[in-house]
Design a protein around this motif. Structure first.
Motif, mmCIF file in Angstrom:
data_model
loop_
_atom_site.group_PDB
_atom_site.id
_atom_site.type_symbol
_atom_site.label_atom_id
_atom_site.label_comp_id
_atom_site.label_asym_id
_atom_site.label_seq_id
_atom_site.Cartn_x
_atom_site.Cartn_y
_atom_site.Cartn_z
ATOM 1 N N LEU A 365 20.425 -99.859 60.646
ATOM 2 C CA LEU A 365 21.104 -98.592 60.954
ATOM 3 C C LEU A 365 20.801 -98.129 62.380
ATOM 4 O O LEU A 365 21.704 -97.697 63.108
ATOM 5 N N ALA A 366 19.534 -98.205 62.758
ATOM 6 C CA ALA A 366 19.159 -97.738 64.102
ATOM 7 C C ALA A 366 19.800 -98.608 65.175
ATOM 8 O O ALA A 366 20.249 -98.104 66.215
ATOM 9 N N GLY A 367 19.867 -99.916 64.926
ATOM 10 C CA GLY A 367 20.540 -100.794 65.889
ATOM 11 C C GLY A 367 22.006 -100.433 66.029
ATOM 12 O O GLY A 367 22.558 -100.384 67.132
ATOM 13 N N CYS A 368 22.611 -100.146 64.891
ATOM 14 C CA CYS A 368 24.034 -99.784 64.874
ATOM 15 C C CYS A 368 24.279 -98.508 65.670
ATOM 16 O O CYS A 368 25.128 -98.468 66.567
ATOM 17 N N THR A 369 23.518 -97.440 65.373
ATOM 18 C CA THR A 369 23.772 -96.170 66.065
ATOM 19 C C THR A 369 23.360 -96.247 67.536
ATOM 20 O O THR A 369 23.968 -95.596 68.387
ATOM 21 N N GLY A 370 22.338 -97.051 67.830
ATOM 22 C CA GLY A 370 21.953 -97.239 69.230
ATOM 23 C C GLY A 370 23.069 -97.881 70.029
ATOM 24 O O GLY A 370 23.384 -97.450 71.140
ATOM 25 N N GLY A 371 23.688 -98.894 69.449
ATOM 26 C CA GLY A 371 24.806 -99.566 70.113
ATOM 27 C C GLY A 371 25.986 -98.622 70.304
ATOM 28 O O GLY A 371 26.590 -98.558 71.384
ATOM 29 N N PHE A 372 26.288 -97.859 69.259
ATOM 30 C CA PHE A 372 27.378 -96.871 69.339
ATOM 31 C C PHE A 372 27.116 -95.868 70.453
ATOM 32 O O PHE A 372 27.994 -95.569 71.261
ATOM 33 N N ALA A 373 25.900 -95.317 70.440
ATOM 34 C CA ALA A 373 25.576 -94.237 71.382
ATOM 35 C C ALA A 373 25.729 -94.713 72.821
ATOM 36 O O ALA A 373 26.338 -94.024 73.656
ATOM 37 N N ALA A 374 25.190 -95.903 73.109
ATOM 38 C CA ALA A 374 25.283 -96.412 74.485
ATOM 39 C C ALA A 374 26.742 -96.702 74.850
ATOM 40 O O ALA A 374 27.191 -96.404 75.963
ATOM 41 N N VAL A 415 19.466 -91.283 63.391
ATOM 42 C CA VAL A 415 19.249 -90.321 64.493
ATOM 43 C C VAL A 415 18.368 -90.963 65.581
ATOM 44 O O VAL A 415 18.661 -90.867 66.777
ATOM 45 N N ILE A 416 17.290 -91.624 65.133
ATOM 46 C CA ILE A 416 16.366 -92.254 66.092
ATOM 47 C C ILE A 416 17.103 -93.311 66.927
ATOM 48 O O ILE A 416 16.950 -93.388 68.142
ATOM 49 N N GLY A 417 17.923 -94.108 66.268
ATOM 50 C CA GLY A 417 18.687 -95.131 66.976
ATOM 51 C C GLY A 417 19.674 -94.517 67.958
ATOM 52 O O GLY A 417 19.833 -94.985 69.090
ATOM 53 N N TRP A 418 20.343 -93.463 67.531
ATOM 54 C CA TRP A 418 21.335 -92.791 68.382
ATOM 55 C C TRP A 418 20.670 -92.254 69.647
ATOM 56 O O TRP A 418 21.164 -92.473 70.765
ATOM 57 N N VAL A 419 19.557 -91.568 69.467
ATOM 58 C CA VAL A 419 18.828 -91.036 70.638
ATOM 59 C C VAL A 419 18.393 -92.199 71.539
ATOM 60 O O VAL A 419 18.491 -92.121 72.770
ATOM 61 N N GLY A 420 17.945 -93.293 70.920
ATOM 62 C CA GLY A 420 17.528 -94.467 71.691
ATOM 63 C C GLY A 420 18.672 -95.003 72.547
ATOM 64 O O GLY A 420 18.474 -95.376 73.712
ATOM 65 N N GLY A 421 19.876 -95.032 71.994
ATOM 66 C CA GLY A 421 21.042 -95.522 72.735
ATOM 67 C C GLY A 421 21.357 -94.669 73.946
ATOM 68 O O GLY A 421 21.757 -95.180 75.009
#
Lengths: 566, 60
Positions: A365-374, A415-421
């Motif tokens: 999940l975190a990888g997914c949202t990180g990729g989206f966010a960036a 959320v953590i992944g999104w912020v990371g992105g």
């Protein structure tokens, strides 16, 4: 400009909604129904009850085979200690114990093999992001980092890191790892480094220790390969070799001991009442921040590539030579991360190890949202979805969730992944434009900044429901972050971050500074402009191709003046 | 400049650690840790980076 602001406001509002939902989760959980567990009445078994239990006839299996798996894996396969006594309860109990440890050994080893394969992912990402004229050099750094790191870690790194970490229940004890150098200061014991396991000799020639060594070694190798990305396209190969040996032998193991080897950071809970001490489930801090911060120290010393900056300080983009390498490498890394995080339970049976599914889902999940966010950030900011930053966003999300993956809910992971992105995009812009530290692959942002964010996220989002045998780091109860009521855990995480930025950075900087003085970190300008493949390695990566020379912003004067450490 | 940067980086860590002994409140210890982190960053990205930026090849 206004439309950009509106878009950014929508983005921030969306993130705000996610955070609000996350905050409200504990309130919603209050209404849960309690169920009374039905405890079965105890049964008094004796060895006599086992007499007469027989398995399938071996002659039947010999004659017919067992296509339906009905006669394979039966009482016949239980190891009997004394043939005269026959099957006893002790035999059964021993078999159960061995099965548990066997499951955990296999799980941990397979996860370790997955992490080892991440080296291929790193090699592809880094090589894809640099110019073709340096492809052999960069690939060979990533190739040799495995052997150099392994050698250093076998000689002394493992002993320093894990020499005092035992016992490890999920791996059957690893009892020989029982010697930690402890210094008593201000009335408190401070574990500084382990002292058993050099060359895996003596009592550490032990089955549990071997599993632990393999798993920890591949983690260390991940750290060492982070630095090669930041210093790519101008790092002298001999300097790289020496730098990597130091990182694998001393720098990484020291912090690894403090966090994972029963060192002082892990004991902040026991000694100072700070939550469960510094908690880093799979290594956002231990692996990624140490790598990212060492990359920062080395990249500052080596300096930017020729042509990266114009005379007015404005940066030039230097595109990599193969985006397909980059994105395929990111996929390989994502796959390997399923070994990295779920494998950090060190087992699939016992002591909370059944959370492996939860850890794996949090990771994806975190990888997914990180990729989206960036992707969305770059799309909104520059008008196009940037492929390399989408890849880096994916990796940023994965790095950020590495420490919290065992302690947080899936929503918090997102959320953590999104912020990371978002952080990786801001980090790349900061290092590129403000700090002017050249990082060809964005490793300092992906691993350094997001590693620190992951460490912090444990102190914020840990939900207190991850039960790993009733305690963590010697403190009973479950790891709980600020949002769930334990401010002390956040302080422990902040102390960990201060240690990374203060101590790890300083040691890494001094080590690479000494190498710069003795060997010289940087190739000469002529070599750099020609490409490192022939001068440093003696062969180009693509001999059948005509490479196009693209010297971004490089003039004759900059060529003449770029003679650092010739 | 590099030595000063190193002293700041390590000093930041010492500030964070000193909070463990100066106070028992989480708020106080957290504040010490945050100040320490900022000082460490000033040492690395401020002083040390400034030293290397002054010698950067693109300025020559």
């Amino acid at each position: 400009m206004n439309s950009l602001k509106i878009k950014l406001q929508i983005l921030l509002a969306f993130m705000g909604i996610i955070v609000l939902v996350q905050f409200s989760t504990p309130l919603m959980a209050v209404e849960e129904k309690t169920q009374v567990a039905v405890v079965p009445a105890p049964v008094n078994l004796t060895d006599k009850d086992l007499t007469g239990i027989t398995g399938p006839n071996k002659d039947d299996i010999t004659a017919k085979g067992d296509p339906g798996a009905e006669m394979t894996g039966t009482v016949n396969d239980v190891t009997i200690a004394d043939a005269k006594k026959g099957l006893t309860l002790a035999d059964m109990a021993n078999q159960i114990g061995q099965n548990k440890i066997a499951i955990n050994f296999v799980w941990t080893l397979i996860c370790g093999f997955l992490v080892m394969f991440m080296q291929a992912g790193f090699a592809m990402v880094e090589t894809g992001l640099i110019r073709a004229k340096n492809a052999n050099h960069t690939m060979m750094m990533n190739f040799m980092v495995y052997g150099l790191g392994l050698f250093a870690y076998w000689v002394c790194g493992f002993a320093i890191q894990m020499g005092g970490c035992g016992p490890i229940a999920n791996l059957g004890g690893a009892y020989p790892l029982n010697a930690e150098k402890v210094v008593n200061l201000f009335g408190k014991p401070w574990g500084v480094f382990g002292t058993k396991g050099f060359f895996l000799s003596g009592s550490t020639y032990d089955v549990s220790v071997m599993v632990m060594f393999l798993f920890q070694m591949v983690f260390m190798d991940t750290t060492t390969t982070i630095v090669t990305g930041s210093c790519a396209e101008r790092w002298k190969y001999s300097a790289f070799c020496v730098s990597t040996l130091g990182l694998g032998a001393i720098i990484y193991p020291l912090f690894g001991n403090w966090a994972w080897g029963c060192g002082w950071l892990s004991q902040l809970g026991v000694n100072f009442g700070l939550g469960h001490g510094y908690c880093d489930f799979a290594g956002s801090g231990v692996v990624h921040s140490v790598g990212g911060i060492t990359a920062l120290a080395a990249a500052m010393i080596i300096g930017p590539r020729i042509g990266k900056y114009n005379r007015d300080g404005s940066p030039n983009a230097i595109p990599g030579h193969d985006l397909t390498y980059v994105l395929l490498g990111c996929f390989i890394l994502s796959f390997g991360w399923f070994g990295f995080n779920p494998g950090s339970t060190l087992g699939a049976s016992g002591n909370g190890a059944l959370r492996i599914g939860s850890v794996a889902v949090n990771t994806m999940l975190a990888g997914c949202t990180g990729g989206f966010a960036a992707l969305f950030y770059m799309w909104l900011r520059y008008g196009k979805p940037d492929a390399s930053m989408a890849g880096n966003g994916l990796l940023a999300g994965l790095v950020a969730i590495t420490a919290p993956s065992g302690f947080v809910t899936p929503l918090a992971s997102a959320v953590i992944g999104w912020v990371g992105g978002i952080l990786v995009c801001l980090g790349v812009e900061y290092f590129d434009r403000v700090a002017k530290i050249d990082d060809p692959v964005g490793a300092m942002s992906v691993h350094g900044i997001n590693g620190l964010w992951g460490v912090l996220a444990v102190g914020l989002f840990a939900d207190g429901r991850s039960n790993y045998g009733g305690s963590w780091n010697g403190v009973s109860g479950n790891v709980t972050g600020l949002f769930y009521g334990d401010a002390g855990q956040l302080v422990a995480q902040l102390i960990g971050i201060a240690t990374l930025l203060g101590v790890v950075f300083s040691i890494s900087f001094v080590w690479n500074w000494v190498i710069d003085i003795v060997i010289g970190q940087r190739v000469n300008a002529k070599t750099e402009l020609a490409g490192l493949d022939i001068p440093e390695m003696g062969a180009v990566a693509y001999p059948d191709f005509q490479l196009k020379a693209s010297e971004y912003g490089v003039s004759e004067s900059s060529y003449e003046s770029a003679t650092v450490k010739n | 400049m590099r030595i000063v940067g190193l002293l700041f980086a390590l000093g930041g860590w010492l500030i964070a650690m000193s909070g463990l002994f100066m106070t028992t409140s989480n708020m106080g210890r957290g504040l010490f840790a945050c100040v320490g982190i900022i000082v460490s960053i000033a040492g690395s990205l401020g002083f040390i980076n400034k030293f290397y930026q002054a010698q950067a090849i693109w300025k020559k």
